[in-house]
Write a protein that holds these residues in place. Sequence first.
Motif, PDB file in Angstrom:
ATOM      1  N   TYR A 292       0.844  -1.202   0.000  1.00 53.18           N
ATOM      2  CA  TYR A 292       0.000   0.000   0.000  1.00 53.18           C
ATOM      3  C   TYR A 292       0.877   1.250   0.000  1.00 53.18           C
ATOM      4  O   TYR A 292       0.674   2.161  -0.800  1.00 53.18           O
ATOM      5  CB  TYR A 292      -0.953  -0.005   1.204  1.00 53.18           C
ATOM      6  N   GLU A 293       1.858   1.296   0.907  1.00 53.34           N
ATOM      7  CA  GLU A 293       2.749   2.449   0.990  1.00 53.34           C
ATOM      8  C   GLU A 293       3.513   2.670  -0.317  1.00 53.34           C
ATOM      9  O   GLU A 293       3.667   3.797  -0.765  1.00 53.34           O
ATOM     10  CB  GLU A 293       3.747   2.283   2.141  1.00 53.34           C
TER      11      GLU A 293
ATOM     12  N   ASN B  95       2.589   2.032  -3.233  1.00 53.15           N
ATOM     13  CA  ASN B  95       1.692   2.423  -4.322  1.00 53.15           C
ATOM     14  C   ASN B  95       0.811   3.612  -3.969  1.00 53.15           C
ATOM     15  O   ASN B  95      -0.261   3.780  -4.539  1.00 53.15           O
ATOM     16  CB  ASN B  95       0.816   1.222  -4.718  1.00 53.15           C
ATOM     17  N   SER B  96       1.283   4.445  -3.035  1.00 51.04           N
ATOM     18  CA  SER B  96       0.430   5.558  -2.617  1.00 51.04           C
ATOM     19  C   SER B  96       0.917   6.926  -3.095  1.00 51.04           C
ATOM     20  O   SER B  96       0.354   7.937  -2.702  1.00 51.04           O
ATOM     21  CB  SER B  96       0.300   5.566  -1.091  1.00 51.04           C
TER      22      SER B  96
ATOM     23  N   ASN C  46      -1.487   8.814  -8.731  1.00 51.39           N
ATOM     24  CA  ASN C  46      -2.855   8.406  -9.023  1.00 51.39           C
ATOM     25  C   ASN C  46      -2.975   7.751 -10.396  1.00 51.39           C
ATOM     26  O   ASN C  46      -3.934   7.984 -11.129  1.00 51.39           O
ATOM     27  CB  ASN C  46      -3.808   9.599  -8.910  1.00 51.39           C
TER      28      ASN C  46
ATOM     29  N   GLN D 179      -2.493   1.950 -10.025  1.00 51.08           N
ATOM     30  CA  GLN D 179      -2.210   2.103  -8.605  1.00 51.08           C
ATOM     31  C   GLN D 179      -3.486   2.336  -7.798  1.00 51.08           C
ATOM     32  O   GLN D 179      -3.606   1.845  -6.683  1.00 51.08           O
ATOM     33  CB  GLN D 179      -1.221   3.243  -8.376  1.00 51.08           C
TER      34      GLN D 179
ATOM     35  N   ARG E 163      -4.542  -0.092  -4.836  1.00 54.20           N
ATOM     36  CA  ARG E 163      -4.879   0.414  -3.494  1.00 54.20           C
ATOM     37  C   ARG E 163      -6.242  -0.086  -3.062  1.00 54.20           C
ATOM     38  O   ARG E 163      -6.428  -0.495  -1.915  1.00 54.20           O
ATOM     39  CB  ARG E 163      -4.835   1.945  -3.472  1.00 54.20           C
ATOM     40  N   TYR E 164      -7.204  -0.062  -3.974  1.00 53.56           N
ATOM     41  CA  TYR E 164      -8.548  -0.562  -3.671  1.00 53.56           C
ATOM     42  C   TYR E 164      -8.476  -2.021  -3.219  1.00 53.56           C
ATOM     43  O   TYR E 164      -9.079  -2.407  -2.211  1.00 53.56           O
ATOM     44  CB  TYR E 164      -9.448  -0.419  -4.900  1.00 53.56           C
TER      45      TYR E 164
ATOM     46  N   ILE F 280      -5.852  -3.748  -2.054  1.00 51.43           N
ATOM     47  CA  ILE F 280      -5.120  -3.896  -0.793  1.00 51.43           C
ATOM     48  C   ILE F 280      -6.009  -3.501   0.381  1.00 51.43           C
ATOM     49  O   ILE F 280      -6.100  -4.226   1.375  1.00 51.43           O
ATOM     50  CB  ILE F 280      -3.819  -3.064  -0.809  1.00 51.43           C
ATOM     51  N   VAL F 281      -6.670  -2.351   0.270  1.00 55.07           N
ATOM     52  CA  VAL F 281      -7.555  -1.909   1.348  1.00 55.07           C
ATOM     53  C   VAL F 281      -8.681  -2.921   1.540  1.00 55.07           C
ATOM     54  O   VAL F 281      -9.026  -3.282   2.666  1.00 55.07           O
ATOM     55  CB  VAL F 281      -8.101  -0.493   1.078  1.00 55.07           C
TER      56      VAL F 281
ATOM     57  N   ILE G 161      -9.439   5.733  -3.599  1.00 57.34           N
ATOM     58  CA  ILE G 161      -8.547   6.136  -2.518  1.00 57.34           C
ATOM     59  C   ILE G 161      -7.381   6.860  -3.167  1.00 57.34           C
ATOM     60  O   ILE G 161      -6.597   6.264  -3.906  1.00 57.34           O
ATOM     61  CB  ILE G 161      -8.077   4.922  -1.697  1.00 57.34           C
TER      62      ILE G 161
ATOM     63  N   LYS H  80      -3.945   9.502  -3.623  1.00 58.18           N
ATOM     64  CA  LYS H  80      -2.545   9.324  -3.247  1.00 58.18           C
ATOM     65  C   LYS H  80      -2.269   9.896  -1.857  1.00 58.18           C
ATOM     66  O   LYS H  80      -2.942  10.823  -1.405  1.00 58.18           O
ATOM     67  CB  LYS H  80      -1.617   9.943  -4.292  1.00 58.18           C
TER      68      LYS H  80
END
Length: 183
Positions: free
Chosen positions: A25-26, A28-29, A32, A36, A40-41, A43-44, A57, A59
């Motif tokens: 997550y970190e 790929n944050s 945008n 990515q 993020r979607y 992973i969350v 979600i 950046k």
Amino acid sequence: MIRRILKVMTAILTLLPKRLSLLLYELNSNTNCTWQIALRYCIVGSLCKAIGHNVYIGKRVTLKNIENITIGDNVSIHDMCYIDGYGGIKIGNNVSIAHNTSILTSTHTWSDQSIPIKYNQVIAGKVVIEDDVWIGCAVRILYKVTIGQRSVIAAGTVVTTNLQSGWLGAGIPMKHKKKLEDW
């Protein structure tokens, strides 16, 4: 087809150790890019209690205690937000959280004078954001608060009390300013 791919990716990510998922997550944050945002979607989704469809979600969004967070459908959490689910967070459907917003679900006490405040007891309190809510930029939502459905919180507001459904809340601390149907 895309939903199915995202669902499979999320399922695969649930097999990873939590620390590795948080590291992904970190990593790929910072931008945008479409892929990515999708990652993020997933992973969350693999870490939180539940996540709906069409969740954005942005950046540099910081998510702490993610396992206590529930996110509904059609939710956007824009860049540089800080969200700590220690006491629990429930975000409803059709919610927009503008950039640089903080949602905190705990607070420090300071009653034990024999130790520094930062080591005093922490009190948790759930934050509930009901359906159809718009939260302006740089809002601070503090613990133990419910934001009623179809409400707006003005930019820069500090939310320390509940906001009734259908109202605009603004100020430091927030006050009910205007019923939305009156506009």
